[in-house]
Motif scaffolding. Sequence first.
Motif, PDB file in Angstrom:
ATOM      1  N   THR A 158     -29.865  36.630 -41.547  1.00  0.00           N
ATOM      2  CA  THR A 158     -29.941  35.286 -42.153  1.00  0.00           C
ATOM      3  C   THR A 158     -28.929  35.004 -43.395  1.00  0.00           C
ATOM      4  OG1 THR A 158     -32.499  35.296 -41.866  1.00  0.00           O
ATOM      5  CG2 THR A 158     -31.569  33.763 -43.581  1.00  0.00           C
ATOM      6  N   GLY A 159     -28.694  36.088 -44.195  1.00  0.00           N
ATOM      7  CA  GLY A 159     -27.782  35.897 -45.225  1.00  0.00           C
ATOM      8  C   GLY A 159     -26.185  35.982 -44.684  1.00  0.00           C
ATOM      9  N   LEU A 160     -25.894  36.644 -43.857  1.00  0.00           N
ATOM     10  CA  LEU A 160     -24.780  36.937 -43.355  1.00  0.00           C
ATOM     11  C   LEU A 160     -24.220  35.522 -42.476  1.00  0.00           C
ATOM     12  CD1 LEU A 160     -24.502  40.590 -42.179  1.00  0.00           C
ATOM     13  CD2 LEU A 160     -23.403  39.584 -44.030  1.00  0.00           C
ATOM     14  N   THR A 161     -25.345  35.171 -41.798  1.00  0.00           N
ATOM     15  CA  THR A 161     -25.112  33.708 -40.987  1.00  0.00           C
ATOM     16  C   THR A 161     -24.622  32.715 -41.933  1.00  0.00           C
ATOM     17  OG1 THR A 161     -26.601  34.272 -39.092  1.00  0.00           O
ATOM     18  CG2 THR A 161     -26.147  32.108 -39.438  1.00  0.00           C
ATOM     19  N   LEU A 162     -25.521  32.650 -42.957  1.00  0.00           N
ATOM     20  CA  LEU A 162     -25.238  31.455 -44.055  1.00  0.00           C
ATOM     21  C   LEU A 162     -23.878  31.705 -44.448  1.00  0.00           C
ATOM     22  CD1 LEU A 162     -26.133  29.212 -45.624  1.00  0.00           C
ATOM     23  CD2 LEU A 162     -27.389  30.729 -47.327  1.00  0.00           C
ATOM     24  N   ALA A 163     -23.420  32.813 -44.863  1.00  0.00           N
ATOM     25  CA  ALA A 163     -22.153  33.351 -45.544  1.00  0.00           C
ATOM     26  C   ALA A 163     -21.029  32.938 -44.661  1.00  0.00           C
ATOM     27  CB  ALA A 163     -22.123  34.680 -45.933  1.00  0.00           C
ATOM     28  N   CYS A 164     -21.323  33.158 -43.190  1.00  0.00           N
ATOM     29  CA  CYS A 164     -20.068  32.661 -42.245  1.00  0.00           C
ATOM     30  C   CYS A 164     -20.248  31.165 -42.427  1.00  0.00           C
ATOM     31  CB  CYS A 164     -20.488  33.309 -41.173  1.00  0.00           C
ATOM     32  SG  CYS A 164     -20.041  35.173 -41.062  1.00  0.00           S
ATOM     33  N   ASP A 165     -21.186  30.553 -42.171  1.00  0.00           N
ATOM     34  CA  ASP A 165     -21.251  29.032 -42.002  1.00  0.00           C
ATOM     35  C   ASP A 165     -20.536  28.338 -43.135  1.00  0.00           C
ATOM     36  OD1 ASP A 165     -22.639  26.368 -42.739  1.00  0.00           O
ATOM     37  OD2 ASP A 165     -23.193  26.741 -40.424  1.00  0.00           O
ATOM     38  N   LEU A 166     -20.791  28.960 -44.446  1.00  0.00           N
ATOM     39  CA  LEU A 166     -20.396  28.044 -45.700  1.00  0.00           C
ATOM     40  C   LEU A 166     -18.936  28.663 -45.764  1.00  0.00           C
ATOM     41  CD1 LEU A 166     -23.228  28.751 -48.012  1.00  0.00           C
ATOM     42  CD2 LEU A 166     -22.458  26.709 -47.196  1.00  0.00           C
ATOM     43  N   ALA A 167     -18.547  29.721 -45.476  1.00  0.00           N
ATOM     44  CA  ALA A 167     -17.122  30.007 -45.600  1.00  0.00           C
ATOM     45  C   ALA A 167     -16.109  29.511 -44.477  1.00  0.00           C
ATOM     46  CB  ALA A 167     -16.889  31.615 -45.326  1.00  0.00           C
ATOM     47  N   LEU A 168     -16.739  29.118 -43.479  1.00  0.00           N
ATOM     48  CA  LEU A 168     -16.072  28.412 -42.537  1.00  0.00           C
ATOM     49  C   LEU A 168     -15.775  26.860 -42.906  1.00  0.00           C
ATOM     50  CD1 LEU A 168     -17.479  29.764 -39.218  1.00  0.00           C
ATOM     51  CD2 LEU A 168     -15.010  29.637 -39.674  1.00  0.00           C
ATOM     52  N   ARG A 169     -16.684  26.646 -43.688  1.00  0.00           N
ATOM     53  CA  ARG A 169     -16.787  24.957 -44.252  1.00  0.00           C
ATOM     54  C   ARG A 169     -15.898  24.826 -45.694  1.00  0.00           C
ATOM     55  NH1 ARG A 169     -21.084  21.903 -42.069  1.00  0.00           N
ATOM     56  NH2 ARG A 169     -22.622  23.019 -40.973  1.00  0.00           N
ATOM     57  N   GLY A 170     -15.458  26.295 -46.127  1.00  0.00           N
ATOM     58  CA  GLY A 170     -14.355  26.039 -47.033  1.00  0.00           C
ATOM     59  C   GLY A 170     -14.995  26.422 -48.338  1.00  0.00           C
ATOM     60  N   ALA A 171     -16.153  26.761 -48.267  1.00  0.00           N
ATOM     61  CA  ALA A 171     -16.928  26.973 -49.644  1.00  0.00           C
ATOM     62  C   ALA A 171     -16.655  28.412 -50.091  1.00  0.00           C
ATOM     63  CB  ALA A 171     -18.548  26.868 -49.382  1.00  0.00           C
ATOM     64  N   ALA A 172     -16.706  28.529 -51.380  1.00  0.00           N
ATOM     65  CA  ALA A 172     -16.671  30.155 -52.114  1.00  0.00           C
ATOM     66  C   ALA A 172     -17.936  30.587 -52.022  1.00  0.00           C
ATOM     67  CB  ALA A 172     -15.881  29.588 -53.506  1.00  0.00           C
ATOM     68  N   VAL A 173     -18.026  31.614 -51.276  1.00  0.00           N
ATOM     69  CA  VAL A 173     -19.129  32.371 -51.284  1.00  0.00           C
ATOM     70  C   VAL A 173     -19.228  34.116 -51.704  1.00  0.00           C
ATOM     71  CG1 VAL A 173     -20.975  33.132 -49.498  1.00  0.00           C
ATOM     72  CG2 VAL A 173     -19.649  31.005 -49.084  1.00  0.00           C
ATOM     73  N   ARG A 174     -20.215  34.447 -52.214  1.00  0.00           N
ATOM     74  CA  ARG A 174     -20.272  35.744 -52.686  1.00  0.00           C
ATOM     75  C   ARG A 174     -21.672  36.201 -51.940  1.00  0.00           C
ATOM     76  NH1 ARG A 174     -18.889  37.426 -58.656  1.00  0.00           N
ATOM     77  NH2 ARG A 174     -19.331  39.428 -57.927  1.00  0.00           N
ATOM     78  N   VAL A 175     -21.886  37.518 -51.573  1.00  0.00           N
ATOM     79  CA  VAL A 175     -22.915  38.065 -50.825  1.00  0.00           C
ATOM     80  C   VAL A 175     -23.205  39.234 -51.581  1.00  0.00           C
ATOM     81  CG1 VAL A 175     -24.179  38.808 -48.733  1.00  0.00           C
ATOM     82  CG2 VAL A 175     -22.339  37.271 -48.756  1.00  0.00           C
ATOM     83  N   ILE A 176     -24.282  39.589 -52.087  1.00  0.00           N
ATOM     84  CA  ILE A 176     -24.709  40.858 -52.811  1.00  0.00           C
ATOM     85  C   ILE A 176     -26.030  41.342 -51.967  1.00  0.00           C
ATOM     86  CG2 ILE A 176     -23.937  40.013 -55.059  1.00  0.00           C
ATOM     87  CD1 ILE A 176     -26.798  39.420 -55.892  1.00  0.00           C
ATOM     88  N   ASP A 177     -26.236  42.577 -52.079  1.00  0.00           N
ATOM     89  CA  ASP A 177     -27.175  43.380 -51.256  1.00  0.00           C
ATOM     90  C   ASP A 177     -27.428  44.795 -52.403  1.00  0.00           C
ATOM     91  OD1 ASP A 177     -28.825  44.902 -49.577  1.00  0.00           O
ATOM     92  OD2 ASP A 177     -28.285  43.557 -48.127  1.00  0.00           O
ATOM     93  N   ARG A 178     -28.954  44.921 -52.359  1.00  0.00           N
ATOM     94  CA  ARG A 178     -29.366  45.823 -53.312  1.00  0.00           C
ATOM     95  C   ARG A 178     -28.948  47.270 -52.611  1.00  0.00           C
ATOM     96  NH1 ARG A 178     -35.341  45.353 -54.859  1.00  0.00           N
ATOM     97  NH2 ARG A 178     -34.707  47.243 -55.682  1.00  0.00           N
ATOM     98  N   ARG A 179     -28.989  47.365 -51.388  1.00  0.00           N
ATOM     99  CA  ARG A 179     -28.669  48.591 -50.600  1.00  0.00           C
ATOM    100  C   ARG A 179     -27.400  48.999 -50.958  1.00  0.00           C
ATOM    101  NH1 ARG A 179     -29.463  46.631 -44.630  1.00  0.00           N
ATOM    102  NH2 ARG A 179     -28.139  45.007 -45.223  1.00  0.00           N
ATOM    103  N   THR A 180     -27.214  50.304 -50.751  1.00  0.00           N
ATOM    104  CA  THR A 180     -25.788  50.945 -51.077  1.00  0.00           C
ATOM    105  C   THR A 180     -24.763  50.906 -49.748  1.00  0.00           C
ATOM    106  OG1 THR A 180     -26.652  53.070 -50.226  1.00  0.00           O
ATOM    107  CG2 THR A 180     -27.011  52.535 -52.344  1.00  0.00           C
TER     108      THR A 180
END
Length: 356
Positions: free
Chosen positions: A12-34
């Motif tokens: 879900t998060g990665l799909t959203l990130a790709c979608d927004l980045a392709l639209r030109g939005a500035a995106v950051r993705v964080i994850d608690r896992r290592t």
Amino acid sequence: MTDVLIAGSGPTGLTLACDLALRGAAVRVIDRRTGPHHESRGKGLRPSSLEVFERLGVAGSLTAVGDERVVLRKYFDGAHVKDTPVVDGGLLIGQWQIEGALRERLAGLGVQVEYGCRLTGITQDAAGVRAELADGTVIAARYLAGCDGGRSTTRTLLGIPLEGSTQEEPAMVVGDVRAEGLSRDFWHQWFTSDGAGIMLCPMPGTDSFQLQASPEQDGRGEPLEPSPEGFQRLFERRARIPGIRLTDATWVSTWRVNVRVAARMREGRVFLAGDAAHVHPIAGGLGMNTGIDDAAALGRTLAAALTGPGGDEVLDAYQAERLPVAAEVVADTARRYERVLAAVRTPGRGTEAGLE
């Protein structure tokens, strides 16, 4: 200030990130896992998800690895009963492979997942959101998307209830194993007269199978914790095929029946998507796919807010579209799950009952 901060780097998060980045939005993705996981988890993509991935430019790499045709080989009390082809336009592929393709696409758009980032606080005002991390870092963003799973920290920090029910005892043990000597041409499904079972699904592009089984029980009828040794005992008891050893267990877990929907999917400038907003039975393979559809809808909403005047009317569109869908999917999968539990007591029937 980044446009959108996304908590969680599952499908879900990665799909959203790709979608927004392709639209030109500035995106950051964080994850608690290592770091990334290597577990099959959700393993089926529906046609709607493949359409989203086609638009994002990752469908080709996934269809090159996945399997579009699956044959369910059904056994009852140890005897082979029936083979059932399932051709429904979907794709069998491991969740870790889906996430890997999305991460690669996202990296090509200049965005890397930031691991080891545990969200501990959220504050917001009319200008944006401040996300506090465990190490004291504060990330400022115009919007925050909580795509951080069924135990969502984002949802917890917002105080949004996840309404519904949970069965306390595990319904299944699950894992990834090797099973040398077992045909990889079939999704093997062994069921017994008492309704117990074990299934081994060959994961494309690997030499492993995803295992799903009714839990092993102790002398008092209490479920035992899953283990590689327990997987072998369950296989011997239910499959009744001598000479096959289950080895190299790289994922060992349990699954409980949850039928829950978040009371709301938006709190100001913060949104919930995927399992953070709804959790439900696995019958029909709709969980990961519903999250991917959430991401596509949220991408449209946030893009409209970032490029236009914004306002509650624009931001409310996401919840108005997706909350009724989530409620229906949760109710629908609960019904599908009951159909599967009833069907497997009939020789020759299996998980296809969840697709009917």
